[in-house]
Design an enzyme around this catalytic site. Structure first.
Site, PDB file in Angstrom:
ATOM      1  N   PHE A 123      14.345  22.968  36.576  1.00  0.00           N
ATOM      2  CA  PHE A 123      14.456  22.298  35.282  1.00  0.00           C
ATOM      3  C   PHE A 123      15.862  21.706  35.123  1.00  0.00           C
ATOM      4  O   PHE A 123      16.845  22.335  35.505  1.00  0.00           O
ATOM      5  CB  PHE A 123      14.171  23.317  34.172  1.00  0.00           C
ATOM      6  CG  PHE A 123      14.045  22.717  32.819  1.00  0.00           C
ATOM      7  CD1 PHE A 123      12.898  22.032  32.436  1.00  0.00           C
ATOM      8  CD2 PHE A 123      15.078  22.821  31.901  1.00  0.00           C
ATOM      9  CE1 PHE A 123      12.778  21.465  31.179  1.00  0.00           C
ATOM     10  CE2 PHE A 123      14.974  22.263  30.633  1.00  0.00           C
ATOM     11  CZ  PHE A 123      13.822  21.582  30.272  1.00  0.00           C
ATOM     12  N   ASP A 201      15.084  31.776  36.969  1.00  0.00           N
ATOM     13  CA  ASP A 201      14.789  31.292  35.624  1.00  0.00           C
ATOM     14  C   ASP A 201      13.288  31.523  35.407  1.00  0.00           C
ATOM     15  O   ASP A 201      12.453  30.916  36.078  1.00  0.00           O
ATOM     16  CB  ASP A 201      15.148  29.797  35.517  1.00  0.00           C
ATOM     17  CG  ASP A 201      14.915  29.256  34.105  1.00  0.00           C
ATOM     18  OD1 ASP A 201      14.122  29.851  33.361  1.00  0.00           O
ATOM     19  OD2 ASP A 201      15.518  28.209  33.773  1.00  0.00           O
ATOM     20  N   TYR A 226      10.408  31.164  23.915  1.00  0.00           N
ATOM     21  CA  TYR A 226       9.657  30.370  22.923  1.00  0.00           C
ATOM     22  C   TYR A 226       8.425  29.706  23.516  1.00  0.00           C
ATOM     23  O   TYR A 226       7.730  28.973  22.826  1.00  0.00           O
ATOM     24  CB  TYR A 226      10.550  29.327  22.249  1.00  0.00           C
ATOM     25  CG  TYR A 226      11.416  28.493  23.173  1.00  0.00           C
ATOM     26  CD1 TYR A 226      10.879  27.446  23.895  1.00  0.00           C
ATOM     27  CD2 TYR A 226      12.782  28.751  23.290  1.00  0.00           C
ATOM     28  CE1 TYR A 226      11.677  26.675  24.724  1.00  0.00           C
ATOM     29  CE2 TYR A 226      13.584  27.995  24.120  1.00  0.00           C
ATOM     30  CZ  TYR A 226      13.032  26.959  24.829  1.00  0.00           C
ATOM     31  OH  TYR A 226      13.828  26.201  25.659  1.00  0.00           O
ATOM     32  N   LYS A 227       8.174  29.962  24.802  1.00  0.00           N
ATOM     33  CA  LYS A 227       6.980  29.353  25.409  1.00  0.00           C
ATOM     34  C   LYS A 227       5.832  30.372  25.320  1.00  0.00           C
ATOM     35  O   LYS A 227       5.337  30.626  24.236  1.00  0.00           O
ATOM     36  CB  LYS A 227       7.281  28.957  26.850  1.00  0.00           C
ATOM     37  CG  LYS A 227       8.406  27.929  26.967  1.00  0.00           C
ATOM     38  CD  LYS A 227       8.715  27.648  28.425  1.00  0.00           C
ATOM     39  CE  LYS A 227       9.946  26.783  28.572  1.00  0.00           C
ATOM     40  NZ  LYS A 227       9.721  25.393  28.158  1.00  0.00           N
ATOM     41  N   ARG A 380       0.554  17.654  31.142  1.00  0.00           N
ATOM     42  CA  ARG A 380       0.510  19.109  31.368  1.00  0.00           C
ATOM     43  C   ARG A 380      -0.432  19.751  30.352  1.00  0.00           C
ATOM     44  O   ARG A 380      -0.317  19.504  29.143  1.00  0.00           O
ATOM     45  CB  ARG A 380       1.898  19.722  31.185  1.00  0.00           C
ATOM     46  CG  ARG A 380       2.897  19.327  32.231  1.00  0.00           C
ATOM     47  CD  ARG A 380       4.130  20.219  32.189  1.00  0.00           C
ATOM     48  NE  ARG A 380       4.714  20.358  30.844  1.00  0.00           N
ATOM     49  CZ  ARG A 380       5.807  21.046  30.585  1.00  0.00           C
ATOM     50  NH1 ARG A 380       6.429  21.703  31.551  1.00  0.00           N
ATOM     51  NH2 ARG A 380       6.295  21.124  29.356  1.00  0.00           N
TER      52      ARG A 380
END
Ligand SMILES: Cc1ncc(COP(=O)(O)O)c(C=O)c1O
Length: 420
Positions: A123, A201, A226-227, A380
Site C-alpha cells: 500500500f 502490515d 477500521y476495515k 473491489r
C-alpha cells in the site's frame, strides 16, 4: 435459475447469519466495501453515546482514572487474543502510518539492518514511510521488488532479495489490490535465517484471516482497525512487537504517555517498560470507545468461523463471475485458490470506474451496491462475513451483469472524486 435456491440455502445454513443484525443498516443497499471502511456495530453507537454522556459530560477529568487509562490496554488485550499473542506485546493507538514509522525507525536505530525492502504490491503509505526513513537514515534507496504485475508476489524473487543482506522488509499480508495472501510463516523463517526482519502490515487481513503471531514467529506487525475490524473511520491502529525485541527498541516519538511515570511530570524522559514505551501522546478516547465493539464481535464470532465463511463467499463470487461476468469483459484479479487470498475479490474491466458509479446508483429491481474502485481499472468487492450475505453477493453479480449488458454505465463520467 437455481442459483437463487442455493444462495438462500447458504444463507439459511450460515452460522454467522445473526451477526448481520449487530450492525447499523437503514436501507436495502448491498455494502461490499468492508475492506475499506467496515460497518458500524450498533454497540459502538451505544458505547460512544454512553462515553459522551457519562464519562465526558458528567465524569470529566475523573474519567481518566475511572475508565479511560484502562481503555487502551483493555482493547490491546482483545487484539492479542485475536492475534495469538500475549497482551503485553500489543499497543493500540495512532494510525498505521505512524506505527510503521515508529517501528522501522526503532529497528534502524539498532544498526543491525542495512537496507529497506518492500514490494510493488504494498500500500502506498508504507512505501512513502519507508522512503522518508531511507532519507533520514541516509540509506541506499529502498528496494521496491517489482514483480512486473500487481496481482501476486513472486516469493522466490522476494527471498532472493532478502538473503542478500540484513534488511527490514515491509509487506502487506493481504495485498490491497488483488487480495493476494502471503505465506507469513515461511517468509518469517526465511527472514530470520538471513538476519532480517519482516514488519507485517495486517490492515487487509485482520478480522478475516486467522493470524497467530506465536505460531508464525512474527516479530513485528501493525494494522488498521477500521476495515474488517469495524472500528470506525480513522480508528486507532494496533502495533505488535515480539517480547524479546521490545527491550532493544526506542520510540522515536518519545512523548509523555510513553514515559515510565507520566504523571510524575519529570523533566527528563525515561521509557516505560515493554511495549508501553511506544505510546506518545494522549490516547484518542472517543475513537477507542468506538472501536471496542468491533473486536468484541470478531472474538464472539470466532476467526475460524469468519474465515470459513469468507472462503465460501469468495469462492462463490469467483464461480458466479465465471458463469455470469466473464463473457462481458470482466477479468478476475484475485487468486483462484482460497489459500492464496484474503477476503475481497477484485475484477477488472476497461470501464471499471463507470461501472462502479452505476452500481452505487441502484436501479429498478436492483438495490444500491457499494464496491470500491482502485486504479487503473479494478472493482473491489469486499466480503465481510459478519454482515455480507450470499444473497448480497448474488445480487451484486446480477447487477454487474445487467449494467454491462444494457450499457447503463456509459452515461457516467470517467473523471473521479477524491475518494473512490
Ligand atoms: C495496507 C494498508 N496499510 C495502511 C493503510 C493506511 O493506514 P492509516 O491511514 O491508518 O495510516 C491502509 C489504508 O487503506 C492500508 O490498506
Amino acid at each position: 435459475m437455481n442459483d437463487t435456491i442455493s444462495v438462500t440455502d447458504w444463507d439459511a445454513r450460515d452460522p454467522l447469519a445473526e451477526f448481520r443484525n449487530r450492525f447499523f443498516s437503514e436501507s436495502q443497499e448491498v455494502y461490499l466495501d468492508g475492506n475499506s471502511l467496515g460497518k458500524m456495530p450498533l454497540e459502538a453507537q451505544a458505547t460512544v453515546q454512553r462515553v459522551l454522556q457519562q464519562q465526558w459530560g458528567q465524569g470529566l477529568i475523573r474519567s481518566w482514572n475511572e475508565q479511560w487509562l484502562d481503555l487502551p490496554p483493555r482493547i490491546a488485550g482483545k487484539y492479542a487474543q485475536l492475534l495469538g499473542t500475549n497482551p503485553a506485546n500489543i499497543i493500540i493507538g495512532e494510525s498505521t502510518s505512524v506505527r510503521l514509522y515508529q517501528i522501522v525507525h526503532a529497528l534502524l536505530n539498532t544498526h543491525k539492518y542495512t537496507r529497506l525492502i518492500t514490494d510493488n504490491l504494498n500500500f502506498p503509505t508504507d512505501l512513502y514511510i519507508l522512503e522518508g526513513l531511507e532519507k533520514a537514515f541516509e540509506l541506499p534507496q529502498t528496494l521496491v521488488v517489482d514483480y512486473g504485475q500487481e496481482f501476486e508476489a513472486d516469493i522466490e524473487t522476494l527471498k532472493a532479495e532478502i538473503q542478500k543482506q540484513p534488511c527490514i522488509v515491509c509487506l502487506s499480508l493481504v495485498s490491497y489490490k488483488s487480495a493476494y495472501l502471503y505465506p507469513m510463516a515461511e517468509l518469517n523463517r526465511w527472514a530470520q535465517a538471513h538476519h532480517s526482519i519482516i514488519v507485517w502490515d495486517l490492515s487487509h487481513a485482520v478480522g478475516v484471516v486467522p493470524i497467530d503471531f506465536q505460531a508464525t514467529q512474527t516479530k513485528a506487525a501493525i494494522g488498521c482497525t477500521y476495515k474488517f475490524m469495524n472500528g470506525g473511520p480513522g480508528a486507532p491502529a494496533f502495533m505488535y512487537i515480539g517480547e524479546s525485541l521490545q527491550k532493544e527498541l526506542a520510540n522515536p516519538i518519545q512523548g509523555w504517555f510513553g514515559h515510565a511515570k507520566p504523571f510524575d511530570f519529570s523533566t527528563s524522559y525515561k521509557a516505560a517498560e515493554g511495549i508501553h514505551r511506544f505510546a506518545s501522546g494522549t490516547p484518542q478516547i472517543l475513537s477507542l470507545a468506538a472501536m471496542e465493539a468491533g473486536v468484541d464481535i470478531a472474538l464472539e464470532a470466532g476467526i475460524e468461523a469468519i474465515r470459513k465463511k469468507s472462503v465460501q463467499q469468495t469462492d462463490y463470487l469467483i464461480s458466479a463471475f465465471q458463469k455470469e461476468l466473464m463473457p462481458y469483459g470482466f477479468e478476475l484479479f484475485s487468486p483462484q485458490k482460497s489459500i492464496n487470498r484474503g477476503s475481497h475479490i477484485s475484477l477488472t474491466h476497461p470501464q471499471a470506474w463507470q461501472i462502479c458509479q452505476a452500481l452505487q446508483q441502484g436501479m429498478e429491481g436492483y438495490p444500491q451496491v457499494i464496491p470500491d474502485f482502485r486504479p487503473p481499472q479494478i472493482i473491489r468487492l469486499g466480503v465481510a462475513p459478519l454482515y455480507t450475505s450470499f444473497a448480497d453477493l448474488m445480487l451484486a453479480v446480477k447487477y454487474l451483469k445487467a449494467i454491462v449488458e444494457h450499457q447503463w454505465h456509459i452515461k457516467y463520467p470517467t473523471d473521479k472524486p477524491q475518494v473512490t
